[in-house]
Design an enzyme around this catalytic site. Sequence first.
Site, PDB file in Angstrom:
ATOM      1  N   SER A  32     -10.639   0.812   3.481  1.00 55.54           N
ATOM      2  CA  SER A  32      -9.893   0.502   4.712  1.00 55.54           C
ATOM      3  C   SER A  32      -9.273   1.786   5.233  1.00 55.54           C
ATOM      4  CB  SER A  32      -8.773  -0.486   4.417  1.00 55.54           C
ATOM      5  OG  SER A  32      -9.315  -1.649   3.857  1.00 55.54           O
TER       6      SER A  32
ATOM      7  N   ARG B 119       0.835  -1.216   0.000  1.00 56.99           N
ATOM      8  CA  ARG B 119       0.000   0.000   0.000  1.00 56.99           C
ATOM      9  C   ARG B 119       0.868   1.265   0.000  1.00 56.99           C
ATOM     10  NH1 ARG B 119      -2.690  -3.756  -0.746  1.00 56.99           N
ATOM     11  NH2 ARG B 119      -4.641  -4.357   0.251  1.00 56.99           N
TER      12      ARG B 119
ATOM     13  N   GLU C 118      -4.480   4.895   6.290  1.00 58.19           N
ATOM     14  CA  GLU C 118      -4.172   4.612   4.875  1.00 58.19           C
ATOM     15  C   GLU C 118      -4.491   5.779   3.941  1.00 58.19           C
ATOM     16  OE1 GLU C 118      -5.001   0.602   2.964  1.00 58.19           O
ATOM     17  OE2 GLU C 118      -6.209   1.910   1.706  1.00 58.19           O
TER      18      GLU C 118
END
Length: 347
Positions: A247, A174, A343
Site C-alpha cells: 500500500s 501503521r 506509507e
Amino acid sequence: MTDSATGEVLFLIEEQVPLQTFHTFALSARTRYFCRIKSQAALLALLKTPLFQSQPCVFLGGGSNTLFQHDFEGLVVKLEIQGIELIHENAQFVHIKVNAGENWHALVQYTLQHQWFGLENLSLIPGTAGAAPIQNIGAYGVEIKDVLLELEALELKTGKAVIFSNQDCCFAYRDSRFKREAGRYVITSITLKLSKQPVLHLDYASIQEALRARHLTRPTPQQVSALICAIRRQKLPDPAVVPNAGSFFKNPLVSASEYQRLSAAFPTLKSQKISDDEYKIAAGWLLEFCGFKGKKINNIGVYEKQALVLTNTGHASGKELAEAIQILTLAVQDKFGLSLEVEPQIY
Ligand code: FAD
Ligand code: NAP
C-alpha cells in the site's frame, strides 16, 4: 572489519553499491557505502566506526517499505541477524525472541508449525521481524502490537541496549515511536507472546468469502494462514515479478463530522467506523473513484486489482515517482478534501 580477539570478519564495507535489488520497488539508485550485519557484535562494532559516525545511515531489512528515489550519499546497513529462541512457556502462552533479520513470513510459518498462534492474519507480509514494529504492521484486523511483548534496540549515538515494552513503542495505526524517531534506534530483536489456543480474527469480508467458498465453518489457524496467502496472491502483485512497496498511502482517519460530509457527497464511499468519533476511509477507493485504477503515469502503475498499490512498470525514475505521488495526492485533495499520507519511507 575483523574481531581483534578471534580474527573473525565482522563486516565488509562496499562502495557505490546499486540498491535496485535491495528494495522491492526496485528504483535504480546506488548507495555510497553498503554493509551487511549478521551479529549483534558486528552491529556494535559498526556503530563505533568513524564511517558510521560521519555518514547518514539507513538500516534496511527486506526493503519492502523503503524506496530510494535518489542515490544515497551515506551508508546503507542491511540487517541479517538471524535466530529465534523460545524464552518462556506456560500452559497457555509462549514468549519467543526473534532477531531482527529473520524473514517475517517464514517466522509466521515457523510459529504455526509449533502450534503457537496469533500471527496467522499477518501471513505473507514481506520483510523482516526487526522492521515489523516500525510501522506496526497490520492486516485483516491484526497488528503486531497485539502480540508484541517487548523489543530490544540499540541507541545509535551511544550503542546502549534499550528494552521497550509494548506501551513504550507508542504504537498507532501503521505507526510507532520508531517511525517518528527515525535514526535514533536500531531494533535488534522482538519478543512476541503467542497463544497455545487459537484465537481467530475472521471479520474481514474477503476472509468470510473465502471461508464460505471452501465450506469452512471452524478453520484452524493454519487454514486461515493458507487462505490469507491465497487471497493476497490473487489481489497483490508479487514484488519479485512486479516491483512494488505494498500500500503506497495510509488510509486516512477522519472525524465523524468529516465522515458525514464525505458520505453525503459520495454515497458509495468505502469506510470503516473505528470509534464514535473516528472513521477510516479506504484510500484505494478514493484513488479508484478518481479513475486511476489500472492506469499508468509514465512508468508508475496504479495496480489494476488494488489502486492503493503503486508499481514500477519498467524503469521508473525517482522523478517519475515524485510526479505520480503529486498527481495522485492532488487529485484526492481536489475531489475529497483529504490529504493522503505516503506509507513507505522514501529516501
Ligand atoms: P524495510 O523496507 O527494509 O524498512 C522499513 C523501514 O524500517 C525503513 O525506514 C528502515 O530504515 C526501517 N528499519 C528496518 N529495519 C529496522 C530495524 N531493525 N531497526 C530500525 N529501523 C529499521 N505492511 C503492512 O503493515 N501490512 C501488510 O499487509 C503489508 N503488505 C505488503 C505487501 C507487499 C506486496 C509489500 C511489498 C509490502 C507490504 N507491506 C505491508 C509493507 C512492508 O512489507 C512492511 O512494512 C514490512 O514490515 C517492511 O519490512 P522490511 O524489512 O522490508 O522493511
Ligand atoms: P480490503 O479488504 O479490500 O479492505 C479495504 C480497506 O478497508 C482496508 O484498507 C481495510 O483497512 C479496511 N477494512 C476492510 N474490512 C475491514 C474491517 N472488517 N475492519 C476494519 N477495516 C476494514 O483490503 P486489501 O487491500 O485486500 O488488504 C487486506 C489487508 O491487508 C488489509 O488489512 C490491508 O491493510 C493489508 N495490506 C496492507 C498492505 C501495506 O502495504 N500496508 C499491503 C497489502 C495489504 P486496513 O488497511 O486498516 O486493514
